[in-house]
Design a protein around this motif. Structure first.
Motif: not given
Length: 170
Positions: A35-45, A47-52
């Motif tokens: 889950l941490l790997i997924i969470s860390f990877s999600w940061v890139m997604i 930042k790219i798509f602006g999903l805040d």
């Protein structure tokens, strides 16, 4: 330490480990690292798509869903509704919101002082925490769904963990 132990006991947590398992239920399934790997990877997604905003909306949906599914699961198990269980949920949400709020406040503070590296780090941490809290609460919801459907708690999460591990570890 004694004061913290007594505080946790008022919420019907008998140890720090039990409280930790409540905050991070993926520990029970040895799924934290994934889950941490997924969470860390999600940061890139993010930042790219602006999903805040999507993360904020997800938390607004996840917290009440966990509360309602937990109450429903208690009714299925024929457990009486108790203020201690509601307090446990409230404590857990408060801990999550403090972690998310502190990381966001530090991000804003460093941004205003033009400390770009620190601002970037806390902005990144903020997104990781929002994402990870969402995943952890989803695990709690899935556990509640197991109970509601008359299955052993953790059936769905165990299957998801096995599929994820088979996909990425083999």
């Amino acid at each position: 330490m004694n004061h913290l132990t007594r505080l946790l006991k008022t919420f019907d947590f008998h140890s720090f480990a039990e409280f930790g398992n409540s905050l991070v239920p993926s520990i029970r399934y040895s799924f934290v690292h994934q889950l941490l790997i997924i969470s860390f990877s999600w940061v890139m997604i993010d930042k790219i798509f602006g999903l805040d905003q999507a993360g904020f909306i997800a938390l607004l949906l996840i917290f009440p869903t966990e509360l309602v599914s937990g109450i429903w699961a208690s009714m299925v198990k024929k457990e009486p509704f108790s203020s201690i269980k509601l307090s446990r949920f409230s404590l857990k949400v408060a801990c999550y919101l403090v972690m998310i709020g502190v990381s966001y406040s530090l991000f804003n503070s460093f941004s205003k002082h033009n400390e770009t590296v620190a601002a970037w780090a806390f902005g990144w941490l903020h997104i990781v925490l929002v994402t990870h809290v969402g995943f952890e609460n989803t695990i709690s919801i899935l556990e509640n769904l197991d109970v509601i459907n008359g299955k052993a708690k953790g059936t769905i999460v165990t299957k998801i963990t096995a599929k994820f591990n088979a996909l990425f570890i083999s």
